[in-house]
Scaffold this active site. Sequence first.
Site, PDB file in Angstrom:
ATOM      1  N   ARG A   1       2.867 -30.696  12.023  1.00 41.62           N
ATOM      2  CA  ARG A   1       2.265 -29.446  12.513  1.00 41.62           C
ATOM      3  C   ARG A   1       1.630 -28.666  11.360  1.00 41.62           C
ATOM      4  O   ARG A   1       0.533 -28.123  11.498  1.00 41.62           O
ATOM      5  CB  ARG A   1       3.343 -28.603  13.218  1.00 41.62           C
ATOM      6  CG  ARG A   1       3.848 -29.324  14.454  1.00 41.62           C
ATOM      7  CD  ARG A   1       5.158 -28.826  14.959  1.00 41.62           C
ATOM      8  NE  ARG A   1       5.642 -29.699  16.033  1.00 41.62           N
ATOM      9  CZ  ARG A   1       6.862 -29.654  16.547  1.00 41.62           C
ATOM     10  NH1 ARG A   1       7.735 -28.770  16.098  1.00 41.62           N
ATOM     11  NH2 ARG A   1       7.204 -30.478  17.503  1.00 41.62           N
TER      12      ARG A   1
ATOM     13  N   GLY B   1      -1.303  -5.798   8.646  1.00 42.90           N
ATOM     14  CA  GLY B   1      -2.532  -5.893   7.857  1.00 42.90           C
ATOM     15  C   GLY B   1      -2.328  -6.777   6.638  1.00 42.90           C
ATOM     16  O   GLY B   1      -3.209  -7.575   6.280  1.00 42.90           O
TER      17      GLY B   1
ATOM     18  N   HIS C   1      10.777 -23.590   9.702  1.00 46.66           N
ATOM     19  CA  HIS C   1       9.791 -24.306  10.515  1.00 46.66           C
ATOM     20  C   HIS C   1       8.386 -24.267   9.913  1.00 46.66           C
ATOM     21  O   HIS C   1       7.651 -25.241   9.992  1.00 46.66           O
ATOM     22  CB  HIS C   1       9.734 -23.691  11.922  1.00 46.66           C
ATOM     23  CG  HIS C   1      10.980 -23.942  12.724  1.00 46.66           C
ATOM     24  ND1 HIS C   1      11.110 -23.598  14.044  1.00 46.66           N
ATOM     25  CD2 HIS C   1      12.164 -24.505  12.370  1.00 46.66           C
ATOM     26  CE1 HIS C   1      12.310 -23.937  14.488  1.00 46.66           C
ATOM     27  NE2 HIS C   1      12.971 -24.471  13.479  1.00 46.66           N
ATOM     28  N   ASN C   2       8.008 -23.108   9.379  1.00 43.59           N
ATOM     29  CA  ASN C   2       6.602 -22.896   8.995  1.00 43.59           C
ATOM     30  C   ASN C   2       6.359 -22.975   7.496  1.00 43.59           C
ATOM     31  O   ASN C   2       5.222 -22.824   7.047  1.00 43.59           O
ATOM     32  CB  ASN C   2       6.112 -21.531   9.511  1.00 43.59           C
ATOM     33  CG  ASN C   2       6.457 -21.306  10.974  1.00 43.59           C
ATOM     34  OD1 ASN C   2       7.261 -20.446  11.313  1.00 43.59           O
ATOM     35  ND2 ASN C   2       5.888 -22.115  11.847  1.00 43.59           N
TER      36      ASN C   2
ATOM     37  N   ASP D   1       0.866  -1.184   0.000  1.00 45.93           N
ATOM     38  CA  ASP D   1       0.000   0.000   0.000  1.00 45.93           C
ATOM     39  C   ASP D   1       0.902   1.232   0.000  1.00 45.93           C
ATOM     40  O   ASP D   1       2.130   1.126  -0.153  1.00 45.93           O
ATOM     41  CB  ASP D   1      -0.996  -0.048   1.169  1.00 45.93           C
ATOM     42  CG  ASP D   1      -0.328   0.110   2.532  1.00 45.93           C
ATOM     43  OD1 ASP D   1       0.920   0.250   2.580  1.00 45.93           O
ATOM     44  OD2 ASP D   1      -1.042   0.099   3.559  1.00 45.93           O
ATOM     45  N   HIS D   2       0.295   2.412   0.166  1.00 44.16           N
ATOM     46  CA  HIS D   2       1.068   3.657   0.120  1.00 44.16           C
ATOM     47  C   HIS D   2       2.166   3.687   1.190  1.00 44.16           C
ATOM     48  O   HIS D   2       3.242   4.218   0.961  1.00 44.16           O
ATOM     49  CB  HIS D   2       0.126   4.855   0.315  1.00 44.16           C
ATOM     50  CG  HIS D   2      -0.645   4.788   1.590  1.00 44.16           C
ATOM     51  ND1 HIS D   2      -1.672   3.870   1.775  1.00 44.16           N
ATOM     52  CD2 HIS D   2      -0.536   5.462   2.765  1.00 44.16           C
ATOM     53  CE1 HIS D   2      -2.176   4.001   2.990  1.00 44.16           C
ATOM     54  NE2 HIS D   2      -1.493   4.965   3.612  1.00 44.16           N
TER      55      HIS D   2
ATOM     56  N   ARG E   1       7.124   1.183   7.856  1.00 43.13           N
ATOM     57  CA  ARG E   1       7.306   2.204   8.891  1.00 43.13           C
ATOM     58  C   ARG E   1       7.956   1.632  10.146  1.00 43.13           C
ATOM     59  O   ARG E   1       8.076   2.329  11.150  1.00 43.13           O
ATOM     60  CB  ARG E   1       5.953   2.810   9.266  1.00 43.13           C
ATOM     61  CG  ARG E   1       5.320   3.619   8.146  1.00 43.13           C
ATOM     62  CD  ARG E   1       3.908   4.028   8.506  1.00 43.13           C
ATOM     63  NE  ARG E   1       3.339   4.909   7.475  1.00 43.13           N
ATOM     64  CZ  ARG E   1       2.037   5.133   7.331  1.00 43.13           C
ATOM     65  NH1 ARG E   1       1.160   4.536   8.157  1.00 43.13           N
ATOM     66  NH2 ARG E   1       1.604   5.947   6.392  1.00 43.13           N
TER      67      ARG E   1
ATOM     68  N   ARG F   1       9.821 -32.870  11.867  1.00 36.35           N
ATOM     69  CA  ARG F   1       8.780 -32.718  12.902  1.00 36.35           C
ATOM     70  C   ARG F   1       7.796 -31.607  12.544  1.00 36.35           C
ATOM     71  O   ARG F   1       6.686 -31.567  13.067  1.00 36.35           O
ATOM     72  CB  ARG F   1       9.419 -32.434  14.265  1.00 36.35           C
ATOM     73  CG  ARG F   1      10.079 -31.071  14.390  1.00 36.35           C
ATOM     74  CD  ARG F   1      10.820 -30.932  15.714  1.00 36.35           C
ATOM     75  NE  ARG F   1      11.246 -29.571  16.004  1.00 36.35           N
ATOM     76  CZ  ARG F   1      12.333 -28.996  15.496  1.00 36.35           C
ATOM     77  NH1 ARG F   1      13.102 -29.663  14.644  1.00 36.35           N
ATOM     78  NH2 ARG F   1      12.653 -27.755  15.822  1.00 36.35           N
ATOM     79  N   HIS F   2       8.205 -30.707  11.647  1.00 36.57           N
ATOM     80  CA  HIS F   2       7.316 -29.596  11.290  1.00 36.57           C
ATOM     81  C   HIS F   2       6.208 -30.021  10.324  1.00 36.57           C
ATOM     82  O   HIS F   2       5.210 -29.317  10.176  1.00 36.57           O
ATOM     83  CB  HIS F   2       8.126 -28.451  10.675  1.00 36.57           C
ATOM     84  CG  HIS F   2       9.235 -27.998  11.572  1.00 36.57           C
ATOM     85  ND1 HIS F   2       9.013 -27.387  12.782  1.00 36.57           N
ATOM     86  CD2 HIS F   2      10.581 -28.116  11.456  1.00 36.57           C
ATOM     87  CE1 HIS F   2      10.173 -27.131  13.376  1.00 36.57           C
ATOM     88  NE2 HIS F   2      11.138 -27.576  12.592  1.00 36.57           N
TER      89      HIS F   2
ATOM     90  N   CYS G   1       3.263  -3.110   4.024  1.00 39.18           N
ATOM     91  CA  CYS G   1       2.364  -2.016   4.397  1.00 39.18           C
ATOM     92  C   CYS G   1       3.080  -1.230   5.497  1.00 39.18           C
ATOM     93  O   CYS G   1       4.311  -1.336   5.621  1.00 39.18           O
ATOM     94  CB  CYS G   1       0.989  -2.532   4.831  1.00 39.18           C
ATOM     95  SG  CYS G   1       0.990  -3.641   6.247  1.00 39.18           S
ATOM     96  N   GLY G   2       2.370  -0.446   6.273  1.00 41.01           N
ATOM     97  CA  GLY G   2       3.051   0.347   7.297  1.00 41.01           C
ATOM     98  C   GLY G   2       3.711  -0.533   8.343  1.00 41.01           C
ATOM     99  O   GLY G   2       4.873  -0.332   8.713  1.00 41.01           O
ATOM    100  N   THR G   3       2.983  -1.542   8.803  1.00 39.24           N
ATOM    101  CA  THR G   3       3.485  -2.420   9.860  1.00 39.24           C
ATOM    102  C   THR G   3       3.811  -3.830   9.389  1.00 39.24           C
ATOM    103  O   THR G   3       4.463  -4.581  10.123  1.00 39.24           O
ATOM    104  CB  THR G   3       2.407  -2.568  10.946  1.00 39.24           C
ATOM    105  OG1 THR G   3       1.232  -3.113  10.306  1.00 39.24           O
ATOM    106  CG2 THR G   3       2.080  -1.224  11.593  1.00 39.24           C
ATOM    107  N   GLY G   4       3.301  -4.232   8.250  1.00 36.77           N
ATOM    108  CA  GLY G   4       3.383  -5.626   7.804  1.00 36.77           C
ATOM    109  C   GLY G   4       2.238  -6.467   8.342  1.00 36.77           C
ATOM    110  O   GLY G   4       2.020  -7.595   7.882  1.00 36.77           O
TER     111      GLY G   4
HETATM  112  C1  RB5 Z   1      -1.831   2.570   6.613  1.00 36.79           C
HETATM  113  O1  RB5 Z   1      -1.863   3.776   7.315  1.00 36.79           O
HETATM  114  C2  RB5 Z   1      -1.538   1.402   7.572  1.00 36.79           C
HETATM  115  O2  RB5 Z   1      -2.604   1.211   8.437  1.00 36.79           O
HETATM  116  C3  RB5 Z   1      -1.252   0.135   6.779  1.00 36.79           C
HETATM  117  O3  RB5 Z   1      -0.193   0.382   5.924  1.00 36.79           O
HETATM  118  C4  RB5 Z   1      -0.794  -1.101   7.528  1.00 36.79           C
HETATM  119  O4  RB5 Z   1       0.156  -0.787   8.489  1.00 36.79           O
HETATM  120  C5  RB5 Z   1      -1.844  -1.975   8.052  1.00 36.79           C
HETATM  121  O5  RB5 Z   1      -1.604  -2.995   8.696  1.00 36.79           O
END
Ligand code: RB5
Length: 302
Positions: free
Chosen positions: A284, A218, A246-247, A156-157, A257, A280-281, A213-216
Amino acid sequence: MRVLFVCSGNTCRSPLAEAVLRRERPGWQVASAGVGAAPGAPATAAAMRAAARRGLDLTGHRSRRVGEEDLRAADVCLTMTEGQRAALAERYPALAGRVLTLADAAGEEGDVEDPYGGDDEAYDRTLDRIERWVEAAAAHLSQPAPLGRVVAAGADHAGRRLKDLVCAHLRGAGFRVEDAGTHGDASCDYPDFARPVARAVASGRVGWGVLVCGTGLGMAIAANKVRGVRAVSVSETVGARLARAHNDANVLCLGGRIVGDEVALAAVREFAATPWEGGRHAARLAKVAALEAEACGGGEGA
Ligand code: RB5
């Protein structure tokens, strides 16, 4: 390593590439074929002369038409042009994840043009390019890539800048990257980019995916809604490695971010290079798949 080179008629470019790689990597299984080849034709006289000027011998070559079994028998299939790659991907969509252009695998851009009708210098120029790109591709293919060398990417942006950096890094390392966007800074919604990437991975059309994304977070939530996807969000290299070992994770999510560029690229490299350990994985992951089947029912994934 089993490498299949593909051109159109299998009488010039792909046999030349085959001969170069056999010389560079004598222990590898190397073959060639053509998307529109008439079977049993020798290499063209001009191609044989160009090969001979470099000490390569094409006299025993006979053309073959590429088929599904050839692709299945190869770890990677390298085409001379984007058009040939696209034709194979359309003909065999489930195997598209192992088809790259020679330029992709070399970390270069462009096609190996057909020198047909040109003079000896034109053939020498074509063979120059083939030699350089095959050498670069061989170096890249020598690096482990257990998930394959075709990757889908999306952001995303908030993740676009890091996604572009990751795409450039992967391309330079000989991966083919299908970039699903976003391509600008306008605010947009991460599920719209998680969807095409996750579906490409689930279909087998690409080997794995990268989502930013911002945090990874979502992106991981959204991608994991697609059956067959195992998406993880990581901010360091140990998690990236263990997610594979493992996964058997097949989509790497990063926070543009949250994580610095160098750590993000190192995490991508760990993810790309680490094989699943199995053992072993396996039991699972079978239970994870059973949970998914319960949740999704017996039908097709989203
Ligand atoms: C966008 O502002 C932010 O919410 C998105 O990039 C992401 O971090 C969602 O998980």
